[in-house]
Motif scaffolding. Structure first.
Motif, PDB file in Angstrom:
ATOM      1  N   THR A  38       0.848  -1.178   0.000  1.00 35.18           N
ATOM      2  CA  THR A  38       0.000   0.000   0.000  1.00 35.18           C
ATOM      3  C   THR A  38       0.891   1.238   0.000  1.00 35.18           C
ATOM      4  O   THR A  38       2.102   1.156   0.165  1.00 35.18           O
ATOM      5  CB  THR A  38      -0.860   0.028   1.272  1.00 35.18           C
TER       6      THR A  38
ATOM      7  N   GLN B 123     -16.321  -3.282   2.049  1.00 31.41           N
ATOM      8  CA  GLN B 123     -14.924  -3.274   1.617  1.00 31.41           C
ATOM      9  C   GLN B 123     -14.326  -4.671   1.757  1.00 31.41           C
ATOM     10  O   GLN B 123     -14.530  -5.339   2.769  1.00 31.41           O
ATOM     11  CB  GLN B 123     -14.140  -2.269   2.469  1.00 31.41           C
TER      12      GLN B 123
ATOM     13  N   GLU C 216     -10.533  -6.523   1.310  1.00 32.56           N
ATOM     14  CA  GLU C 216      -9.096  -6.262   1.165  1.00 32.56           C
ATOM     15  C   GLU C 216      -8.329  -7.578   1.295  1.00 32.56           C
ATOM     16  O   GLU C 216      -8.535  -8.325   2.250  1.00 32.56           O
ATOM     17  CB  GLU C 216      -8.646  -5.277   2.243  1.00 32.56           C
TER      18      GLU C 216
ATOM     19  N   SER D 297      -4.313  -9.132   1.011  1.00 27.80           N
ATOM     20  CA  SER D 297      -2.887  -8.825   0.874  1.00 27.80           C
ATOM     21  C   SER D 297      -2.080 -10.098   1.049  1.00 27.80           C
ATOM     22  O   SER D 297      -2.466 -10.997   1.790  1.00 27.80           O
ATOM     23  CB  SER D 297      -2.462  -7.769   1.899  1.00 27.80           C
TER      24      SER D 297
ATOM     25  N   LYS E   6      -1.356  -5.989  -2.604  1.00 27.40           N
ATOM     26  CA  LYS E   6      -2.628  -5.647  -1.976  1.00 27.40           C
ATOM     27  C   LYS E   6      -3.663  -5.351  -3.039  1.00 27.40           C
ATOM     28  O   LYS E   6      -3.419  -4.594  -3.975  1.00 27.40           O
ATOM     29  CB  LYS E   6      -2.469  -4.445  -1.046  1.00 27.40           C
TER      30      LYS E   6
ATOM     31  N   ILE F  58      -7.744  -4.083  -3.018  1.00 27.97           N
ATOM     32  CA  ILE F  58      -8.831  -3.599  -2.163  1.00 27.97           C
ATOM     33  C   ILE F  58      -9.951  -3.087  -3.051  1.00 27.97           C
ATOM     34  O   ILE F  58      -9.709  -2.430  -4.071  1.00 27.97           O
ATOM     35  CB  ILE F  58      -8.337  -2.511  -1.187  1.00 27.97           C
TER      36      ILE F  58
END
Length: 649
Positions: free
Chosen positions: A45, A293, A295, A297, A306, A308
């Motif tokens: 990120t 959301q 996400e 990783s 990552k 998202i």
């Protein structure tokens, strides 16, 4: 109609390059290059390219730095009572940024370093969540209780963060602990003017799973007294309620891979009180939103990837029975981002990424259901040397309305001595017109240009060696921002407003921050100060706004001052907060300067090793100052809040 490539390096002029015949070649070679980078890089990120030392305000961090590489400490306080406050109150008390508050419980927006509220992007775990119709977010609707970190970046950052980050970025961060923690937190508060709040958070962990449920409810009658000259009045039609719930789930597939799922529901009702020039107002507004959301990783020995994705459904209803007005606005937004980082030899880091955002909005004032698409690729390279850090970055973005835009940035930090650092940040940033700017009927202007800015920041940080028990930190931040094509709504011949572009608006100023610490055997003392002086003005006359060249922009104070004192003795804490805001130019009259002093006392006790209580009592506006932040919108006088928190581990 062919697109043009805008190049805005260096001087005031821009170059428009026809792309009708070049687009296929550019896209082909650009994506070949980008895919090559993605193939050799290991993602991360944006946080991977920053060196942050965020200061913990219990579970909430407030950090403000240049390109997330140079930390400017706003406050240090481990009192958990900060987490009960809405985001606008938290930022107003702990940073030099100005909160434009239309009255307690009413619209609150953030202005950084003399910019407008639309010049600071709002993100949730790095994903944009500001209203695309307005280009801003109402911070009074968001409780800090829901988040573990709140990061305030007070420098233009379009290269990393994209559209809207001309002045900075406000990011709400959710984090789950890696350990198998289980705890329950309940917080109750009661205060003046019918204020009450209830906060609940439960975290459960089992092996590689963690589940957290957070809920907050806040309401107030808001019926405080205020004065207009010698006449005393009571605020009416000012009730509000705030309801937020968030569910977070984390699963670790293995030591190198993790997935987070989050769902955030918000339901808010706000009555709009009358202006001081009105005798009555019955307007009411409801805001509802559902955000989700996902996400994921994963990482390797020297890599991090990552992905998202965020989806937002938002509805706003406004009703004013006195003028028979009803408005219903809705929008749906989807955002997806992939980032990839490679760590090479000698700690050279290369960040590459791409993102996509799709928005659909509808209101009675649009001729049709309007859609907007934004695409970007971005890259940043960071190289730490012996006593230096160099970072270069860029973003190439495209929208279905407007031109392809290139936004570069440069950051350089030099350690002059062991306790003295200097940093320089240069960046080009942009903000595309909002959907209302383009499509509102009447007044929308589809030919608006995007706002562009050139930002220059210089940071000095000095931390002299005093002693192990005492410390001192001083930071100076002179800055200059020049915004071209500033978007402003001006009256037209047919009694309605329409947006247009100004030539150039400049913001120039200085922020001085200091922090003293004295640590003793059973106690410690902290004194922090923040001084911000800023001049924001147009380089040309704006007759429609009665704004002359060189005049300070509306609702932009030239000076903001904060002094914080905190004394902790064993399990007790006493805090004193002093804030001064200078005169502001209003649309109809000058808004007078004011000084506000708040006092808070808290006491922590433990009934057992796994049970902790905290009780606090806060007096806000001790001197009972009668003041306005925005003209004709009164603020409350002296008021009290009692808060009790219980944590079970």
């Amino acid at each position: 109609m062919p697109y043009d490539l805008l190049l805005t390096f260096g001087g005031k002029d821009s170059w428009m390059v026809p792309l009708e015949s070049l687009l296929p070649c550019i896209y082909t070679n650009l994506f070949k290059y980008f895919l090559h980078i993605l193939g050799i890089c290991l993602p991360i990120t944006e946080a991977a390219l920053q060196t942050t030392n965020a200061i913990n305000i219990d579970t909430v961090f407030i950090s403000s730095d240049v390109k997330k590489n140079f930390q400017i400490t706003q406050s240090k306080n481990k009192n958990q009572l900060y987490t009960t406050q809405s985001i606008d109150k938290l930022i107003s008390k702990t940073s030099g940024s100005f909160i434009r508050n239309y009255g307690r419980g009413s619209l609150s927006t953030l202005a950084v370093k003399g910019g407008t509220s639309q010049h600071t992007s709002i993100t949730w775990n790095g994903c944009p969540i500001q209203n695309p119709m307005l280009g801003l977010s109402d911070l009074s609707l968001i409780p800090s209780f829901l988040f573990q970190n709140v990061e305030l970046l007070s420098e233009g950052s379009s290269a990393l963060l994209g559209n809207g980050a001309l002045a900075g970025n406000l990011n709400f961060v959710n984090q789950t602990k890696s350990d198998s923690s289980n705890n329950l937190s309940v917080q109750l508060a009661q205060g003046s003017f019918g204020y009450s709040s209830h906060l609940f958070q439960n975290t459960r962990s089992y092996k590689n799973h963690q589940l957290r449920l957070s809920y907050s409810f806040e309401k107030a009658d808001n019926d405080f007294d205020f004065f207009i000259g010698p006449d005393k009045r009571k605020q009416s039609n000012a009730e509000y309620s705030r309801q937020n719930a968030m569910l977070e789930y984390r699963i670790d597939q293995n030591r190198m891979s993790r997935t987070n799922l989050r769902v955030w529901y918000s339901n808010n009702t706000t009555n709009i009180p009358p202006l001081t020039t009105q005798s009555e107002n019955l307007a009411n507004q409801t805001d509802q939103s559902l955000k989700s959301q996902v996400e994921h990783s994963w990482k390797g020995p020297s890599t991090f990837h990552k992905i998202i994705a965020t989806s937002i459904w938002d509805r706003q209803r406004y009703t004013d029975p006195l003028i028979l007005l009803k408005s219903h606005n809705t929008y749906h937004s989807q955002y997806a981002e992939y980032t990839n980082q490679l760590v090479l030899e000698s700690n050279l880091m290369v960040l590459s990424g791409l993102d996509f955002q799709s928005t659909t909005a509808q209101t009675l004032n649009y001729s049709n259901k309007e859609k907007q698409y934004l695409y970007s690729i971005f890259q940043s390279i960071k190289k730490p040397l012996k006593n230096q850090i160099i970072k270069l970055g860029y973003r190439l973005s495209h929208a279905n309305q407007g031109a392809i835009r290139l936004s570069p940035d440069l950051f350089y930090q030099l350690q002059l001595q062991s306790n003295l650092n200097i940093a320089l940040s240069l960046s080009e940033n942009f903000r595309r017109p909002t959907l209302n700017d383009l499509f509102w009927n009447p007044g929308g202007n589809p030919n608006l240009k995007a706002e562009t800015s050139r930002n220059y920041d210089l940071i000095f940080e000095w931390t002299p060696s005093v002693s192990k028990a005492h410390s001192f930190n001083l930071k100076l931040n002179p800055f200059v921002r020049r915004v071209n094509n500033w978007i402003i709504w001006v009256p037209q011949d047919f009694a309605f407003f329409a947006p247009s572009n100004l030539g150039e608006v400049r913001s120039e100023g200085l922020i001085i921050q200091s922090r003293f610490y004295w640590n003793f055997k059973d106690s410690n003392i902290s004194i922090g100060t923040t001084q911000q002086v800023v001049k924001s003005y147009s380089t040309e006359d704006v007759p429609s706004q009665s704004l002359l060249r060189g005049d300070q922009l509306f609702y932009t104070p030239k000076h903001k001052s904060i002094i914080d004192f905190a004394w902790t003795y064993k399990n007790q804490t006493l805090q004193l907060h002093h804030q001064y805001i200078s005169t502001r130019k209003g649309f109809n009259q000058t808004v007078e300067p004011f000084t506000i002093i708040d006092l808070l006392y808290s006491l922590k006790t433990k009934s057992s090793a796994n049970s902790e209580f905290e009780i606090s009592f806060e007096v806000q506006n001790i001197c009972n100052t009668h003041y306005r932040i925005i003209e004709r919108r009164p603020m409350p006088g002296r008021n009290f809040t009692l808060t009790i928190q219980h944590i079970l581990k």
